[in-house]
Design an enzyme around this catalytic site. Structure first.
Site, short mmCIF file in Angstrom:
data_model
loop_
_atom_site.label_atom_id
_atom_site.label_comp_id
_atom_site.label_asym_id
_atom_site.label_seq_id
_atom_site.Cartn_x
_atom_site.Cartn_y
_atom_site.Cartn_z
N VAL A 86 40.56 66.96 -53.95
CA VAL A 86 39.66 65.82 -54.12
C VAL A 86 40.34 64.57 -53.57
O VAL A 86 39.98 63.45 -53.91
CB VAL A 86 39.29 65.61 -55.61
N ASP A 125 36.44 69.14 -51.89
CA ASP A 125 35.46 68.07 -51.76
C ASP A 125 35.66 67.31 -50.47
O ASP A 125 34.80 66.53 -50.06
CB ASP A 125 35.55 67.11 -52.95
N ARG A 180 42.08 63.73 -49.67
CA ARG A 180 41.59 63.54 -48.31
C ARG A 180 41.82 64.84 -47.55
O ARG A 180 42.80 65.56 -47.79
CB ARG A 180 42.30 62.39 -47.60
N HIS A 213 32.19 65.70 -49.93
CA HIS A 213 32.86 64.44 -50.26
C HIS A 213 31.99 63.60 -51.21
O HIS A 213 31.61 62.47 -50.89
CB HIS A 213 33.18 63.64 -48.99
N ILE A 269 43.64 58.32 -60.85
CA ILE A 269 42.71 59.46 -60.78
C ILE A 269 43.38 60.72 -61.32
O ILE A 269 42.78 61.47 -62.10
CB ILE A 269 42.21 59.67 -59.34
N GLU A 329 36.04 66.14 -40.96
CA GLU A 329 35.00 65.72 -41.90
C GLU A 329 34.08 64.71 -41.22
O GLU A 329 34.59 63.77 -40.62
CB GLU A 329 35.64 65.10 -43.14
#
Length: 304
Positions: free
Chosen positions: A229, A254, A231, A278, A151, A259
């Site tokens: 982006v 994000d 956790r 997210h 990523i 969360e």
């Protein structure tokens, strides 16, 4: 157990997936209260996507014959609490190769929206106000990517046309890539003071839990942008709030900790922060065909 009786649990209907092997019993389960069959008969378990650890782990204790647990996310932290419930020899697979495009796209969107002040323009549109001004550009900025796996590499691919002054890369181990060297977490104290934009795309594990704390944030220069982006647990939320409320740093998130971010949490109303719920992997590039292609290619031709 034979190939004709082995169950495969999928979080999408089997008829939507081309190329699934024959001779297996495909059952649809996306986290509903009732199971589609006996978990003890499941040989291959594809974990429901973005349903949280409680649902992901719930059937594991009863999956006495499972051979493969396949996540549809790049991270596996949501299934790790249940790994001790599995018998030895179970293969755990993540979704490497599935989320790169979607997550990298969102990363660039968050950076550009934050730098160019797009949230303020949206609020201005709601109030029919013409809010002109002068805003920073991504061009000529120094960018640091913390977590340079597939990523992180995809993010740098998309940064290439934006004329950044420099892109630095950090991962668990040092190596050399076609784009340049990858340094380690130990190098962060020297890299952070030069970074105008810090992108977090690292897995959540013991070495990254709370990595971005007060010292990490203090090392970032005034006005720098933190983009997460990865956790939520990679960032110490209290320490980030301190920097945001002082006006020294900006953030585009994000993912958050906690969360989902509950109503009334101070992060919602902190200055200089952009929050998305997210959705890094939740695009048409992921749902079809990437997820279904992953299930078709990774499902074993026969259990055993």
């Amino acid at each position: 157990m034979t190939a004709t009786t082995a169950d495969v649990w999928l979080p999408f209907p089997a008829e939507e997936i081309d190329g699934l092997p024959e001779g297996l019993n495909y059952l649809f389960w996306d986290g509903e209260p009732d199971y589609p069959g006996d978990p003890a008969d499941c040989a291959y378990y594809v974990v429901p996507y973005l349903k949280g650890p409680e649902i992901a782990v719930r059937p594991l204790a009863s999956m006495s014959a499972v051979q493969v647990v396949q996540t549809l996310s790049a991270g596996i932290d949501h299934v790790e609490p249940g790994l001790a419930l599995l018998h030895s020899g179970v293969r755990l697979c993540n979704a490497k190769g599935v989320h790169e495009a979607s997550t990298a796209e969102l990363t660039l969107a968050l950076i550009l929206a934050s730098l160019r002040g797009l949230p303020g323009f949206v609020h201005g549109q709601d109030k029919q106000e013409w809010r002109s001004g002068f805003y920073p550009s991504l061009a000529d900025k120094s960018v640091l990517i913390v977590g340079y796996g597939s990523i992180g590499s995809a993010i740098e691919d998309r940064l290439a046309p934006f004329e950044c002054a420099r892109v630095a890369r950090v991962a668990r181990s040092a190596r050399t890539t076609a784009r340049g060297p990858v340094q380690t977490l130990d190098d962060l104290p020297a890299l952070l003071p030069e970074a105008d934009v810090v992108i977090l795309s690292t897995p959540l594990n013991p070495s990254t839990q709370g990595l971005v704390g007060a010292d990490f944030l203090a090392a970032m220069p005034d006005g720098a942008l933190l983009v997460n982006v990865a956790r939520g647990g990679v960032v110490d939320t209290k320490a980030l709030l301190t920097e945001l409320e002082s006006g020294r740093l900006r953030a585009a998130l994000d993912v958050t900790d906690p969360e989902p971010l509950p109503a009334g949490h101070p992060l919602w109303h902190a200055p200089n922060v952009l929050i998305t719920p997210h959705v890094g992997g939740s695009t048409s590039a992921l749902a079809t065909p990437a997820h279904t292609r992953l299930a078709a290619t990774h499902t074993p031709r026969r259990p055993g």
